[in-house]
Scaffold this motif. Structure first.
Motif, PDB file in Angstrom:
ATOM      1  N   MET A 234       0.595  -1.081   0.278  1.00 49.04           N
ATOM      2  CA  MET A 234      -0.149  -0.031   0.202  1.00 49.04           C
ATOM      3  C   MET A 234       0.636   1.292   0.333  1.00 49.04           C
ATOM      4  O   MET A 234       0.573   2.335  -0.499  1.00 49.04           O
ATOM      5  N   VAL A 235       2.493   1.240   0.224  1.00 47.92           N
ATOM      6  CA  VAL A 235       2.908   2.477   0.388  1.00 47.92           C
ATOM      7  C   VAL A 235       3.178   2.382  -0.605  1.00 47.92           C
ATOM      8  O   VAL A 235       3.424   3.780  -1.156  1.00 47.92           O
ATOM      9  N   LYS A 236       3.246   2.040  -1.679  1.00 50.77           N
ATOM     10  CA  LYS A 236       4.246   1.970  -3.084  1.00 50.77           C
ATOM     11  C   LYS A 236       3.345   2.689  -4.107  1.00 50.77           C
ATOM     12  O   LYS A 236       3.428   3.183  -4.828  1.00 50.77           O
ATOM     13  N   THR A 237       1.592   2.278  -3.350  1.00 49.23           N
ATOM     14  CA  THR A 237       0.393   2.184  -4.273  1.00 49.23           C
ATOM     15  C   THR A 237       0.299   3.820  -4.516  1.00 49.23           C
ATOM     16  O   THR A 237       0.404   4.647  -5.352  1.00 49.23           O
ATOM     17  N   LEU A 238       0.730   4.156  -3.145  1.00 49.73           N
ATOM     18  CA  LEU A 238       0.105   5.625  -2.649  1.00 49.73           C
ATOM     19  C   LEU A 238       1.730   6.276  -3.391  1.00 49.73           C
ATOM     20  O   LEU A 238       1.174   7.502  -4.009  1.00 49.73           O
ATOM     21  N   ALA A 239       2.571   5.865  -3.337  1.00 45.24           N
ATOM     22  CA  ALA A 239       3.138   6.353  -4.050  1.00 45.24           C
ATOM     23  C   ALA A 239       3.491   6.621  -5.104  1.00 45.24           C
ATOM     24  O   ALA A 239       3.696   7.671  -5.371  1.00 45.24           O
ATOM     25  N   MET A 240       3.302   5.963  -5.755  1.00 48.52           N
ATOM     26  CA  MET A 240       2.585   5.649  -7.525  1.00 48.52           C
ATOM     27  C   MET A 240       1.731   7.054  -7.797  1.00 48.52           C
ATOM     28  O   MET A 240       1.945   7.808  -9.003  1.00 48.52           O
ATOM     29  N   VAL A 241       0.742   7.406  -6.722  1.00 51.12           N
ATOM     30  CA  VAL A 241       0.325   8.829  -7.179  1.00 51.12           C
ATOM     31  C   VAL A 241       0.535   9.655  -6.634  1.00 51.12           C
ATOM     32  O   VAL A 241       0.225  10.558  -7.731  1.00 51.12           O
ATOM     33  N   ARG A 242       1.548   9.520  -5.746  1.00 52.12           N
ATOM     34  CA  ARG A 242       1.597  11.118  -5.387  1.00 52.12           C
ATOM     35  C   ARG A 242       3.079  11.217  -6.500  1.00 52.12           C
ATOM     36  O   ARG A 242       2.891  12.219  -7.252  1.00 52.12           O
ATOM     37  N   ALA A 243       4.105  10.368  -7.334  1.00 51.29           N
ATOM     38  CA  ALA A 243       4.808  10.668  -8.840  1.00 51.29           C
ATOM     39  C   ALA A 243       3.819  10.124  -9.480  1.00 51.29           C
ATOM     40  O   ALA A 243       3.890  11.779 -10.759  1.00 51.29           O
ATOM     41  N   PHE A 244       2.326  10.305  -9.774  1.00 53.40           N
ATOM     42  CA  PHE A 244       2.140  10.963 -11.012  1.00 53.40           C
ATOM     43  C   PHE A 244       1.719  11.836 -10.563  1.00 53.40           C
ATOM     44  O   PHE A 244       1.154  13.188 -12.071  1.00 53.40           O
ATOM     45  N   ARG A 245       0.480  12.463  -9.350  1.00 55.51           N
ATOM     46  CA  ARG A 245       0.978  13.792  -9.457  1.00 55.51           C
ATOM     47  C   ARG A 245       1.592  14.541  -9.881  1.00 55.51           C
ATOM     48  O   ARG A 245       0.477  16.261  -9.974  1.00 55.51           O
ATOM     49  N   ALA A 246       2.519  14.419  -9.435  1.00 62.92           N
ATOM     50  CA  ALA A 246       3.962  15.465  -9.880  1.00 62.92           C
ATOM     51  C   ALA A 246       4.034  16.112 -11.191  1.00 62.92           C
ATOM     52  O   ALA A 246       4.155  17.327 -11.392  1.00 62.92           O
ATOM     53  N   LYS A 247       3.074  14.708 -12.510  1.00 64.75           N
ATOM     54  CA  LYS A 247       3.253  15.178 -14.081  1.00 64.75           C
ATOM     55  C   LYS A 247       2.430  15.532 -13.641  1.00 64.75           C
ATOM     56  O   LYS A 247       1.605  16.346 -15.015  1.00 64.75           O
ATOM     57  N   ASP A 248       0.763  15.428 -12.813  1.00 62.08           N
ATOM     58  CA  ASP A 248      -0.703  16.010 -13.978  1.00 62.08           C
ATOM     59  C   ASP A 248      -1.169  16.180 -12.165  1.00 62.08           C
ATOM     60  O   ASP A 248      -1.685  14.839 -11.178  1.00 62.08           O
ATOM     61  N   ALA A 249      -2.051  17.339 -12.632  1.00 61.80           N
ATOM     62  CA  ALA A 249      -2.364  17.623 -11.738  1.00 61.80           C
ATOM     63  C   ALA A 249      -4.385  17.679 -11.761  1.00 61.80           C
ATOM     64  O   ALA A 249      -4.851  18.003 -10.812  1.00 61.80           O
ATOM     65  N   ASP A 250      -4.671  16.928 -12.810  1.00 65.09           N
ATOM     66  CA  ASP A 250      -6.457  17.343 -13.430  1.00 65.09           C
ATOM     67  C   ASP A 250      -6.769  16.214 -13.563  1.00 65.09           C
ATOM     68  O   ASP A 250      -7.743  15.295 -13.230  1.00 65.09           O
ATOM     69  N   THR A 251      -5.944  14.898 -13.652  1.00 67.03           N
ATOM     70  CA  THR A 251      -6.546  13.631 -14.308  1.00 67.03           C
ATOM     71  C   THR A 251      -7.173  12.810 -12.550  1.00 67.03           C
ATOM     72  O   THR A 251      -6.554  12.587 -12.174  1.00 67.03           O
ATOM     73  N   PRO A 252      -8.216  12.242 -12.517  1.00 68.75           N
ATOM     74  CA  PRO A 252      -8.793  11.392 -11.325  1.00 68.75           C
ATOM     75  C   PRO A 252      -8.373  10.808 -11.217  1.00 68.75           C
ATOM     76  O   PRO A 252      -8.144  10.167 -12.398  1.00 68.75           O
ATOM     77  N   ILE A 253      -7.913  10.017 -10.503  1.00 72.48           N
ATOM     78  CA  ILE A 253      -7.252   8.912 -10.190  1.00 72.48           C
ATOM     79  C   ILE A 253      -8.417   7.999  -7.992  1.00 72.48           C
ATOM     80  O   ILE A 253      -8.370   8.737  -7.713  1.00 72.48           O
ATOM     81  N   VAL A 254      -8.903   6.878  -8.745  1.00 71.04           N
ATOM     82  CA  VAL A 254      -9.987   6.243  -7.575  1.00 71.04           C
ATOM     83  C   VAL A 254      -8.958   5.500  -7.150  1.00 71.04           C
ATOM     84  O   VAL A 254      -8.548   4.024  -8.280  1.00 71.04           O
ATOM     85  N   LEU A 255      -9.102   4.619  -5.959  1.00 76.87           N
ATOM     86  CA  LEU A 255      -8.195   3.821  -5.698  1.00 76.87           C
ATOM     87  C   LEU A 255      -8.506   2.477  -5.393  1.00 76.87           C
ATOM     88  O   LEU A 255     -10.268   2.299  -5.241  1.00 76.87           O
ATOM     89  N   MET A 256      -9.141   1.413  -6.784  1.00 79.66           N
ATOM     90  CA  MET A 256     -10.096   0.352  -6.145  1.00 79.66           C
ATOM     91  C   MET A 256      -9.787  -0.623  -5.391  1.00 79.66           C
ATOM     92  O   MET A 256      -8.846  -1.324  -5.844  1.00 79.66           O
ATOM     93  N   GLY A 257     -10.742  -1.843  -4.716  1.00 78.51           N
ATOM     94  CA  GLY A 257     -10.240  -3.523  -4.106  1.00 78.51           C
ATOM     95  C   GLY A 257     -11.051  -3.214  -3.083  1.00 78.51           C
ATOM     96  O   GLY A 257     -12.167  -3.169  -2.901  1.00 78.51           O
ATOM     97  N   TYR A 258     -10.662  -4.125  -2.428  1.00 77.22           N
ATOM     98  CA  TYR A 258     -10.924  -4.737  -0.704  1.00 77.22           C
ATOM     99  C   TYR A 258     -10.255  -3.865  -0.195  1.00 77.22           C
ATOM    100  O   TYR A 258     -10.114  -3.278   0.535  1.00 77.22           O
ATOM    101  N   TYR A 259     -11.857  -4.022   1.021  1.00 76.52           N
ATOM    102  CA  TYR A 259     -11.138  -3.224   2.394  1.00 76.52           C
ATOM    103  C   TYR A 259     -10.004  -4.164   3.407  1.00 76.52           C
ATOM    104  O   TYR A 259      -9.221  -2.750   3.913  1.00 76.52           O
ATOM    105  N   ASN A 260      -9.942  -5.340   3.470  1.00 72.93           N
ATOM    106  CA  ASN A 260      -8.690  -5.695   3.715  1.00 72.93           C
ATOM    107  C   ASN A 260      -7.148  -4.746   3.992  1.00 72.93           C
ATOM    108  O   ASN A 260      -6.262  -5.075   5.044  1.00 72.93           O
ATOM    109  N   PRO A 261      -7.086  -4.635   2.978  1.00 72.23           N
ATOM    110  CA  PRO A 261      -5.168  -3.775   2.727  1.00 72.23           C
ATOM    111  C   PRO A 261      -5.776  -2.629   3.158  1.00 72.23           C
ATOM    112  O   PRO A 261      -4.255  -1.902   4.000  1.00 72.23           O
TER     113      PRO A 261
END
Length: 283
Positions: free
Chosen positions: A83-110
């Motif tokens: 999960m730390v790496k998944t959130l880091a991916m979003v952070r890296a994406f946001r550094a280049k793209d401030a407009d495209t929405p990102i939704v995290l999808m999955g299950y509650y356990n993680p």
């Protein structure tokens, strides 16, 4: 930063409506087939034609998903995705793209394992816009949905062909961002939706909500995307993109030089299909 996140989704759907077209929502699994390739896939999605991105949080037991997405989850976990790496991916994406929405999808356990409060704070800080958590029904809104809304994250709910008019208001009660209509019963990526039935179902959902309705499950080709675009505000494609990753891997199951390009080529084709559709529910 909280409320900005839901605003990003709202702004994107408002822009699509003003353009008189449906959007393309792309699903890929975070960390599949490895962190670097996955980041390259994610970063290239908007230029290829993705209007909204769903990023799968890998989980060992993705029960609502078909074989393609299950395999992607396992590939990502095997490659060390957390999960730390998944959130880091979003952070890296946001550094280049401030407009495209990102939704995290999955299950509650993680999310539960990471810690709910920590997860919500870190997701907002990273630039996540919303959540789709497929195994938390409306009866359990106190668990994650309401805290997520309070944190400024959209909570996107799934409606299915078996969600009747009595159940629908409960499903929609705390939904925000958009409604994800699962156009077929069963698991992801295993059948093809019927555009006429989808149009009727979207109409029924829209009688209960002002939110945009995105349609997914089973969309594989530009032609299918085009047909569903006339009946919805957005078309969701997941298994086909995850399949493109799988098909690009070498005999050892590792990424090749074409992995990211193969996904982006398919996204471009799907986007062209949607852009060529006559205005439907989005108009």
């Amino acid at each position: 930063m909280g409320p900005v996140t839901v605003a990003r989704l709202d702004a994107r759907f408002a822009a699509l409506k003003s353009q008189g077209r449906a959007g393309l929502v792309t699903f890929v699994t975070a960390g599949d087939p490895d962190p670097a390739t996955s980041q390259a896939i994610l970063d290239g999605l908007p230029a290829a034609g993705a209007d909204v991105i769903e990023l799968g949080m890998p989980f060992t037991d993705p029960m609502a998903d078909g074989p393609a997405i299950q395999a992607a989850s396992l590939r990502a976990l095997k490659a060390g995705q957390t999960m730390v790496k998944t959130l880091a991916m979003v952070r890296a994406f946001r550094a280049k793209d401030a407009d495209t929405p990102i939704v995290l999808m999955g299950y509650y356990n993680p999310i539960f394992s990471y810690g709910r409060e920590r997860f919500l704070a870190d997701a907002v800080e990273a630039g996540v816009d919303g959540l789709i958590v497929v195994d938390l029904p409306p009866e359990e809104d106190d668990e994650l949905c309401l805290p997520a809304l309070e944190a400024g994250l959209a909570f996107i709910r799934l409606a299915t062909p078996t969600t009747d008019d009595k159940r629908l208001p409960k499903v929609l009660a705390n939904t925000s961002g958009f409604v994800y209509y699962v156009s077929i019963t069963g698991v992801t990526g295993t059948a093809t939706p019927d555009p006429k039935r989808v149009a009727a179902a979207v109409g029924r959902i829209k009688a209960h909500t002002e939110l945009p309705v995105a349609v997914g499950f089973g969309v594989k080709t530009a032609e299918q995307a085009r047909e569903l675009a006339t009946a919805s505000d957005a078309v969701v494609v997941g298994s086909a993109l995850v399949g493109a990753v799988a098909n690009s891997l070498d005999s050892a199951g590792k990424a090749t030089d074409t992995t990211a390009d193969d996904v982006h080529t398919l996204v471009r084709s799907l986007a062209e299909g949607i852009h060529s559709a006559p205005a439907g529910a989005a108009a």
